[in-house]
Design a protein around this motif. Structure first.
Motif, PDB file in Angstrom:
ATOM      1  N   GLU A 170       0.816  -1.207   0.000  1.00 55.04           N
ATOM      2  CA  GLU A 170       0.000   0.000   0.000  1.00 55.04           C
ATOM      3  C   GLU A 170       0.855   1.265   0.000  1.00 55.04           C
ATOM      4  OE1 GLU A 170       0.684  -1.334   4.220  1.00 55.04           O
ATOM      5  OE2 GLU A 170       0.017  -2.269   2.340  1.00 55.04           O
ATOM      6  N   ALA A 171       2.092   1.157   0.421  1.00 57.67           N
ATOM      7  CA  ALA A 171       2.965   2.333   0.480  1.00 57.67           C
ATOM      8  C   ALA A 171       4.165   2.217  -0.458  1.00 57.67           C
ATOM      9  CB  ALA A 171       3.463   2.542   1.909  1.00 57.67           C
ATOM     10  N   ALA A 172       4.229   1.149  -1.256  1.00 62.24           N
ATOM     11  CA  ALA A 172       5.395   0.923  -2.117  1.00 62.24           C
ATOM     12  C   ALA A 172       5.122   1.381  -3.544  1.00 62.24           C
ATOM     13  CB  ALA A 172       5.759  -0.562  -2.119  1.00 62.24           C
ATOM     14  N   ARG A 173       6.168   1.795  -4.223  1.00 67.59           N
ATOM     15  CA  ARG A 173       6.081   2.048  -5.661  1.00 67.59           C
ATOM     16  C   ARG A 173       6.143   0.702  -6.374  1.00 67.59           C
ATOM     17  NH1 ARG A 173       8.315   7.390  -8.157  1.00 67.59           N
ATOM     18  NH2 ARG A 173       7.892   8.872  -6.479  1.00 67.59           N
ATOM     19  N   GLU A 174       5.224   0.475  -7.321  1.00 65.94           N
ATOM     20  CA  GLU A 174       5.169  -0.800  -8.037  1.00 65.94           C
ATOM     21  C   GLU A 174       5.258  -0.580  -9.537  1.00 65.94           C
ATOM     22  OE1 GLU A 174       2.270  -3.886  -6.736  1.00 65.94           O
ATOM     23  OE2 GLU A 174       1.428  -2.231  -5.554  1.00 65.94           O
ATOM     24  N   THR A 175       5.914  -1.492 -10.231  1.00 68.64           N
ATOM     25  CA  THR A 175       5.961  -1.471 -11.690  1.00 68.64           C
ATOM     26  C   THR A 175       6.227  -2.883 -12.198  1.00 68.64           C
ATOM     27  OG1 THR A 175       7.108  -0.587 -13.638  1.00 68.64           O
ATOM     28  CG2 THR A 175       8.428  -0.894 -11.648  1.00 68.64           C
ATOM     29  N   ASN A 176       5.743  -3.166 -13.404  1.00 69.57           N
ATOM     30  CA  ASN A 176       6.056  -4.458 -14.030  1.00 69.57           C
ATOM     31  C   ASN A 176       7.258  -4.339 -14.960  1.00 69.57           C
ATOM     32  OD1 ASN A 176       4.953  -2.965 -16.086  1.00 69.57           O
ATOM     33  ND2 ASN A 176       3.635  -4.590 -16.863  1.00 69.57           N
ATOM     34  N   ASP A 177       7.934  -3.189 -14.929  1.00 72.40           N
ATOM     35  CA  ASP A 177       9.095  -2.947 -15.777  1.00 72.40           C
ATOM     36  C   ASP A 177      10.327  -2.747 -14.900  1.00 72.40           C
ATOM     37  OD1 ASP A 177      11.114  -1.484 -17.336  1.00 72.40           O
ATOM     38  OD2 ASP A 177       9.563  -1.355 -18.882  1.00 72.40           O
ATOM     39  N   GLY A 178      11.294  -3.663 -15.024  1.00 70.14           N
ATOM     40  CA  GLY A 178      12.484  -3.597 -14.192  1.00 70.14           C
ATOM     41  C   GLY A 178      13.298  -2.335 -14.403  1.00 70.14           C
ATOM     42  N   ALA A 179      13.293  -1.788 -15.631  1.00 71.69           N
ATOM     43  CA  ALA A 179      14.046  -0.572 -15.907  1.00 71.69           C
ATOM     44  C   ALA A 179      13.463   0.621 -15.168  1.00 71.69           C
ATOM     45  CB  ALA A 179      14.083  -0.301 -17.410  1.00 71.69           C
ATOM     46  N   VAL A 180      12.137   0.662 -15.057  1.00 68.48           N
ATOM     47  CA  VAL A 180      11.490   1.747 -14.304  1.00 68.48           C
ATOM     48  C   VAL A 180      11.857   1.645 -12.825  1.00 68.48           C
ATOM     49  CG1 VAL A 180       9.265   2.689 -13.551  1.00 68.48           C
ATOM     50  CG2 VAL A 180       9.594   2.032 -15.935  1.00 68.48           C
ATOM     51  N   ALA A 181      11.817   0.431 -12.280  1.00 65.37           N
ATOM     52  CA  ALA A 181      12.170   0.238 -10.864  1.00 65.37           C
ATOM     53  C   ALA A 181      13.608   0.681 -10.599  1.00 65.37           C
ATOM     54  CB  ALA A 181      11.988  -1.227 -10.473  1.00 65.37           C
ATOM     55  N   ARG A 182      14.502   0.320 -11.489  1.00 60.25           N
ATOM     56  CA  ARG A 182      15.908   0.719 -11.337  1.00 60.25           C
ATOM     57  C   ARG A 182      16.042   2.231 -11.361  1.00 60.25           C
ATOM     58  NH1 ARG A 182      18.745   2.063 -15.557  1.00 60.25           N
ATOM     59  NH2 ARG A 182      20.995   2.422 -15.339  1.00 60.25           N
ATOM     60  N   GLN A 183      15.348   2.892 -12.285  1.00 55.48           N
ATOM     61  CA  GLN A 183      15.447   4.351 -12.383  1.00 55.48           C
ATOM     62  C   GLN A 183      14.854   5.035 -11.156  1.00 55.48           C
ATOM     63  OE1 GLN A 183      17.185   5.918 -14.940  1.00 55.48           O
ATOM     64  NE2 GLN A 183      17.039   7.577 -13.433  1.00 55.48           N
ATOM     65  N   TRP A 184      13.733   4.491 -10.647  1.00 51.67           N
ATOM     66  CA  TRP A 184      13.169   5.050  -9.406  1.00 51.67           C
ATOM     67  C   TRP A 184      14.183   4.983  -8.268  1.00 51.67           C
ATOM     68  CZ3 TRP A 184       7.651   2.474  -9.601  1.00 51.67           C
ATOM     69  CH2 TRP A 184       6.788   3.309 -10.330  1.00 51.67           C
ATOM     70  N   ALA A 185      14.904   3.860  -8.199  1.00 49.18           N
ATOM     71  CA  ALA A 185      15.917   3.725  -7.150  1.00 49.18           C
ATOM     72  C   ALA A 185      17.032   4.754  -7.349  1.00 49.18           C
ATOM     73  CB  ALA A 185      16.485   2.304  -7.144  1.00 49.18           C
ATOM     74  N   ILE A 186      17.501   4.917  -8.576  1.00 46.21           N
ATOM     75  CA  ILE A 186      18.546   5.900  -8.866  1.00 46.21           C
ATOM     76  C   ILE A 186      18.073   7.310  -8.510  1.00 46.21           C
ATOM     77  CG2 ILE A 186      19.825   7.007 -10.749  1.00 46.21           C
ATOM     78  CD1 ILE A 186      19.997   4.236 -12.073  1.00 46.21           C
ATOM     79  N   ASP A 187      16.795   7.565  -8.750  1.00 49.13           N
ATOM     80  CA  ASP A 187      16.236   8.894  -8.467  1.00 49.13           C
ATOM     81  C   ASP A 187      15.967   9.134  -6.986  1.00 49.13           C
ATOM     82  OD1 ASP A 187      16.349   9.439 -11.152  1.00 49.13           O
ATOM     83  OD2 ASP A 187      14.238   8.984 -11.533  1.00 49.13           O
ATOM     84  N   GLY A 188      16.221   8.115  -6.141  1.00 49.72           N
ATOM     85  CA  GLY A 188      16.135   8.304  -4.703  1.00 49.72           C
ATOM     86  C   GLY A 188      14.779   8.076  -4.082  1.00 49.72           C
TER      87      GLY A 188
END
Length: 261
Positions: A170-188
């Motif tokens: 309920e509080a996590a960012r979710e995506t079915n695309d690994g590249a998006v998840a990686r970029q979210w992590a890089i973006d902090g």
């Protein structure tokens, strides 16, 4: 075969079935030509490879460039999807995936060891602090990549100790695309659990930092998958040999980077 409206033209169910059989027939012709080329030991033609989005963009794409430099008569087609492609319907020669899908019709050749590691942007860890044990993960932000279920259950181990952390979706960012998840992590935006192959370049460049480096997920080795019934053309065999060679070299580089981290 087709359903036509004023705005679009689409295949009927019968049309889709006919198209699938046409693709299989064309593949059989391509295999026959490849078998003739094999007699001459020619490595040429189109090779279709499927991979996950992050691994395909950041690791496999430059490796395919190296491969086609070695074999200039081979033309690559790279299909990126975090779901498992249907090899026959999508006319794919080779699928590269972490782990082995429960499909007995596929031959799975192991290419390299793999582990998933926790990582986050240095700026995020400076702002939020750094957990030292999985029991503290609930106090941080999380990024989930993949199908909801297994991807939100982080099974972590350190030596003989193991722990299951269930990400509060309920509080996590979710995506079915690994590249998006990686970029979210890089973006902090939080902590993500990613394959070491997806983030090794980011770790080396300082875009991401390992979180609790002694903890990681269980192994999910990288495999090359292909149908039992399909003839392996010389170009596919050559690519398999090249990938084993390239994975071996890259594995040594990752191990060396871990030792000096």
């Amino acid at each position: 075969m087709f359903e036509r409206t004023t705005r679009q033209l689409r295949l009927t169910d019968e049309g889709r079935l006919y198209l699938q059989h046409c693709r299989q027939a064309l593949q059989s012709l391509d295999d026959a030509r490849a078998a003739l080329s094999a007699e001459k030991k020619e490595i040429r033609g189109k090779i279709r490879v499927s991979a996950t989005s992050d691994f395909g963009r950041h690791v496999l794409r430059p490796w395919l460039d190296e491969f086609t430099t070695r074999y200039p008569q081979v033309v690559p087609a790279l299909l990126l999807s975090d779901s498992l492609s249907h090899l026959i319907a999508d006319d794919v020669d080779l699928v590269i995936r972490f782990g082995v899908p429960p499909d007995s019709s596929l031959i799975a050749r192991p290419l390299a060891a793999n582990r998933r590691v926790l990582c986050a942007a240095p700026s995020y860890l400076k702002r939020k602090g750094t957990p030292t044990h999985p029991a503290q993960l609930g106090d941080f932000d999380h990024i989930v990549a993949g199908q909801t279920g297994w991807s939100s259950e982080w099974r972590l181990q350190c030596g003989e100790e193991s722990l299951l952390f269930k990400v509060p979706l309920e509080a996590a960012r979710e995506t079915n695309d690994g590249a998006v998840a990686r970029q979210w992590a890089i973006d902090g935006h939080g902590i993500v659990l990613k394959s070491i192959w997806d983030v090794s370049a980011d770790l080396a460049a300082g875009r991401l930092s390992r979180v609790m480096p002694d903890w990681h997920s269980t192994e999910a080795p990288v495999h090359a998958l292909y149908p039992q019934s399909r003839y392996l053309a010389p170009r596919v065999r050559a690519l398999l040999d090249f990938l084993r060679e390239r994975f071996e070299k890259a594995s040594r580089e990752i191990v060396d980077a871990d030792r000096h981290a």
